[in-house]
Structures are given as structure tokens and as C-alpha cells.
Design an enzyme around this catalytic site. Structure first.
Site, mmCIF file in Angstrom:
data_model
loop_
_atom_site.group_PDB
_atom_site.id
_atom_site.type_symbol
_atom_site.label_atom_id
_atom_site.label_comp_id
_atom_site.label_asym_id
_atom_site.label_seq_id
_atom_site.Cartn_x
_atom_site.Cartn_y
_atom_site.Cartn_z
ATOM 1 N N ASP A 126 -15.651 17.362 -22.993
ATOM 2 C CA ASP A 126 -14.964 17.410 -21.700
ATOM 3 C C ASP A 126 -15.477 18.536 -20.803
ATOM 4 O O ASP A 126 -16.087 19.489 -21.275
ATOM 5 C CB ASP A 126 -13.463 17.659 -21.918
ATOM 6 C CG ASP A 126 -12.761 16.461 -22.541
ATOM 7 O OD1 ASP A 126 -13.450 15.548 -23.011
ATOM 8 O OD2 ASP A 126 -11.513 16.462 -22.547
ATOM 9 N N HIS A 167 -9.785 18.742 -12.058
ATOM 10 C CA HIS A 167 -9.104 19.042 -13.308
ATOM 11 C C HIS A 167 -7.645 19.488 -13.145
ATOM 12 O O HIS A 167 -7.211 20.468 -13.766
ATOM 13 C CB HIS A 167 -9.909 20.118 -14.059
ATOM 14 C CG HIS A 167 -9.713 20.105 -15.549
ATOM 15 N ND1 HIS A 167 -8.705 20.816 -16.163
ATOM 16 C CD2 HIS A 167 -10.374 19.476 -16.540
ATOM 17 C CE1 HIS A 167 -8.780 20.628 -17.476
ATOM 18 N NE2 HIS A 167 -9.779 19.814 -17.728
ATOM 19 N N TYR A 215 -5.826 18.115 -19.932
ATOM 20 C CA TYR A 215 -4.780 18.603 -20.856
ATOM 21 C C TYR A 215 -4.106 17.455 -21.610
ATOM 22 O O TYR A 215 -3.083 17.660 -22.258
ATOM 23 C CB TYR A 215 -3.708 19.430 -20.109
ATOM 24 C CG TYR A 215 -4.297 20.354 -19.073
ATOM 25 C CD1 TYR A 215 -4.971 21.517 -19.462
ATOM 26 C CD2 TYR A 215 -4.244 20.049 -17.719
ATOM 27 C CE1 TYR A 215 -5.561 22.349 -18.523
ATOM 28 C CE2 TYR A 215 -4.829 20.883 -16.777
ATOM 29 C CZ TYR A 215 -5.486 22.021 -17.177
ATOM 30 O OH TYR A 215 -6.075 22.832 -16.258
ATOM 31 N N HIS A 262 -15.690 20.687 -25.854
ATOM 32 C CA HIS A 262 -16.012 21.012 -24.455
ATOM 33 C C HIS A 262 -17.440 21.520 -24.388
ATOM 34 O O HIS A 262 -17.748 22.538 -25.018
ATOM 35 C CB HIS A 262 -15.035 22.072 -23.928
ATOM 36 C CG HIS A 262 -13.606 21.616 -23.940
ATOM 37 N ND1 HIS A 262 -12.836 21.638 -25.077
ATOM 38 C CD2 HIS A 262 -12.829 21.095 -22.957
ATOM 39 C CE1 HIS A 262 -11.630 21.160 -24.798
ATOM 40 N NE2 HIS A 262 -11.585 20.823 -23.513
HETATM 41 ZN ZN ZN Z 1 -10.570 19.247 -19.538
#
Ligand code: ZN
Length: 384
Positions: A189, A244, A281, A334
Site C-alpha cells: 500500500d 489517503h 486504514y 507498505h
Molecule cells: Zn494506506
């Protein structure tokens, strides 16, 4: 927007569009050439002048060679995808001419970049349509009557995709519906980040596929070429919104805007329309689900959280993956953290040792339902 006919014959016409776009005060000129074959009433992308994906890969290599001495051209920007090769034609001698948009493969002030591939060298790359287009391009006609089109397009609906349109799911993919296949989906992500290309090298080494939940604003704007590479190498691109936000705290219009804008930007850079999203999230509600459904996006959560954003420790991250890995797992990571990039070679090595196949989310889940939420693809499990 402006247009001209770059080829006009009784059988074939080519329309070259010139499009000027202003973004953040900067002006950029794009070119795209679309083809039409009157014999079967079909339109074609420029890449359909080529016989297939393999031929496009070869053309991309020839272009790299031809531009190797041009210092300002970024070889890292050249990928065999439809969006980059959207303006191909022929000069009157029959040589193949490829052009790139301003700013696409070189700094904007270099303007449009074009490459001429000699007729002989190009010949083995052409499709049957490409050969006819080449002949048509050599004939200069001033007064052309386009042949009558047949009543119906004869395009076979099961036809293979245009070269450069990379399918995420293909024939010959592993069958992830049984536990024996040991499929696992690694997802990344918030990227791309500055070391994502190292991650792509590592994936390539293990012939592993991954899914990238791309974020708009800075990551995509800063590294469009990395997103193009992800796409070119068969990884899946998915929507992780523009800026985001926690989507449950913003208006419906904003949810829509976040998802629509990113979809459009990725499409502009790659030609690919994403059909998966992950809410930042993991925060979702009815509105987010409804908007996702309207946009044809399935919501992808995860079954293994590596907490790689908190613990910037490659060992910990790799251990968490290995502790909980099972067939059908979706792993959250990530690619903006260096520690995660450092963890990936170990993760790939260990998963590979245990016989796992690293697949994209769409390969893992098969066809997904827009708006529906998925947290894993465990075979033989009824729960979503
Ligand atoms: Zn994220």
C-alpha cells in the site's frame, strides 16, 4: 484537441490526435494514433499493428537501443504497454515510426520524442493488419473514398487483448481454489516509493506477482514510471485513493472523487482500469461500499497484518508473514518503507521454500463482486 489523418486509403485510415493538457499550470502535448480497417469495420490501437505482446516487447528493446545514446531519455520509462505505444505509424518508405508524448520518456523541454525502426527490422513484428497498414501508408492519395463497411463488425468477441494491454488474470495462471496450489497474495500500500523498483527486481527473481494499492498525489505523480513497470510486469494495480483519507469521515461526493480521480490517473498512465480498492486504514462503511459498487471496485482487506509501518524491522516483518502464512492469505505491507523492501527478499525466499505461489489478488480470488469486501481467499472456506 486537434486531429489529422496520417493514413487515408480505401481500406485503412489512421487518425492522429494531438491533445494538449494543462495540469498544475504545466502544459503537455500528447499524441495518439487510432486505426480503422474498413474491410471488417474494426478500430485498432496502434499496438495492434504488431503481431502480439512478444513483438511489442521486441519493439520496446529496439526503441531502447535506438535511444541509448540520447542522454536525456530515461530508459526506465520505456515499457511495452499500450499507453506508451499509443502512437505508431509508418513513414512513406514503410519504416515503422513510434512517437512518445512530451515528458513521457524525457524531460518536457525535449518535446516529442520519435524513433524510426527500419522497414526490414520492423517486418517480422507486424501483424497481418500492420502489413496492410504499412502498404496503405506508402500510397499517397488525395481523394479517397472509404470502402463500404460490412454490416456488422467481424471482430471476434473472444479475441485476445491488444498488445500492451496486460491482462491481470490469464490462461495458465495457477488455480488458487484448492489448498494444494498454496497461493498467497502479497499486497503493498501507499506507494510507489523511492525503493519500489528494488522490490520489483526481487519479485522478478522469484517470478512472484504482487498487488500494488497505489496512492495518488505524490507517489503516483512522482513515480508514474514505476507504476507503468508494475503494470508491464504483470502485477496488479489497485486503488488506495488520492490523498489517503479515512473514507468513513468524508462526504459521499468526496469518496467518489478520491476513487474516480485515481482510477483516471492510473488509466492515463497505463491504459488499465482498476477493479479493486482498499480503503485507507481498512475503514469502510455503507457509503464506501455503495460507491465502490457503483464504480465496479471490490474492497480488499487483509488477513495478515505485518505492522511494517510501526516496526521498521525487516526481521520482525518477515517473521510475522511466515508465522501466519497459509494458502489464501492476503498480506498487508507498505512499499514506502525501506525496512519492508529489505524484508521482501527473505519473505520471498521462505515462501518459495515452503512451496507457495505468490499471486495477485485477482488471481487469488478469481472474479470479485464490486462493493463486496474480501479479507482472504482461503480455499474451501465459505466466509468472505
Ligand atoms: Zn494506506
Amino acid at each position: 484537441m486537434d486531429w489529422n489523418l496520417s493514413v487515408a486509403s480505401e481500406e485503412i485510415i489512421a487518425v492522429r490526435l494531438t491533445q494538449t493538457e494543462k495540469e498544475s499550470g504545466k502544459e503537455r502535448t500528447h499524441h495518439a494514433t487510432y486505426w480503422y480497417d474498413a474491410t471488417d469495420a474494426n478500430t485498432a490501437y496502434s499496438t495492434e499493428l504488431l503481431d502480439g505482446q512478444e513483438e511489442l516487447v521486441t519493439l520496446n528493446e529496439l526503441v531502447k537501443e535506438a535511444l541509448a545514446d540520447e542522454e536525456h531519455v530515461r530508459a526506465s520509462a520505456l515499457h511495452p504497454i499500450v499507453r506508451l505505444y499509443d502512437s505508431i505509424g509508418f513513414n512513406p518508405d514503410g519504416d515503422l515510426v513510434v512517437e512518445f508524448d512530451q515528458g513521457q520518456v524525457a524531460p518536457e523541454d525535449e518535446g516529442r520524442i520519435s524513433v524510426v525502426i527500419d522497414k526490414q527490422e520492423a517486418a517480422p513484428l507486424l501483424s497481418e493488419f500492420g502489413e496492410r497498414a504499412q502498404t496503405a501508408a506508402a500510397t499517397v492519395a488525395s481523394d479517397v473514398q472509404l470502402a463500404d463497411a460490412p454490416q456488422e463488425s467481424q471482430k471476434d468477441s473472444a479475441e485476445k487483448p491488444a498488445p500492451g494491454a496486460i491482462p491481470v488474470v490469464q490462461d495458465g495462471d495457477p488455480d488458487c481454489s484448492t489448498a494444494e496450489s498454496k497461493c498467497i497474495a502479497l499486497t503493498f500500500d501507499d506507494g510507489p516509493g523511492k525503493r519500489t523498483s528494488e522490490l520489483l527486481d526481487a519479485l522478478d527473481e522469484y517470478e512472484a506477482k504482487a498487488t500494488f494499492f497505489v496512492t495518488g498525489e505524490e507517489p503516483l505523480r512522482e513515480y508514474p514510471e514505476v507504476v507503468q513497470r508494475e503494470y508491464a510486469e504483470g502485477h496488479e494495480l489497485a486503488n488506495h485513493t488520492m490523498v489517503h483519507p479515512d473514507l468513513t469521515t468524508v462526504s459521499r461526493a468526496e469518496v467518489k472523487n478520491e476513487l474516480t480521480t485515481l482510477n483516471a490517473l492510473v488509466r492515463r498512465d497505463t491504459g488499465y482500469t482498476m477493479n479493486l480498492m482498499r480503503p485507507p486504514y481498512g475503514a469502510s462503511d455503507d457509503t464506501v461500499s455503495e460507491v465502490s459498487e457503483e464504480m465496479g471496485l471490490a474492497q480488499i482487506m487483509w488477513s495478515i497484518d505485518t505492522y511494517d509501518w510501526r516496526d521498521r524491522d525487516p526481521d520482525k516483518v518477515a517473521k510475522r508473514v511466515m508465522k501466519d502464512a497459509e494458502p489464501g492469505s492476503i498480506v498487508l505491507m507498505h512499499d514506502i518503507h525501506g525496512s519492508t523492501i529489505d524484508a521482501v527478499p527473505t519473505i520471498l525466499e521462505k515462501l518459495d521454500e515452503k512451496g507457495y505461489t505468490m499471486v495477485t489478488v485477482s488471481q487469488l480470488l478469481g472474479e470479485t463482486e464490486p462493493g463486496e469486501s474480501y479479507r482472504d481467499g482461503h480455499p474451501d472456506s465459505d466466509e468472505k
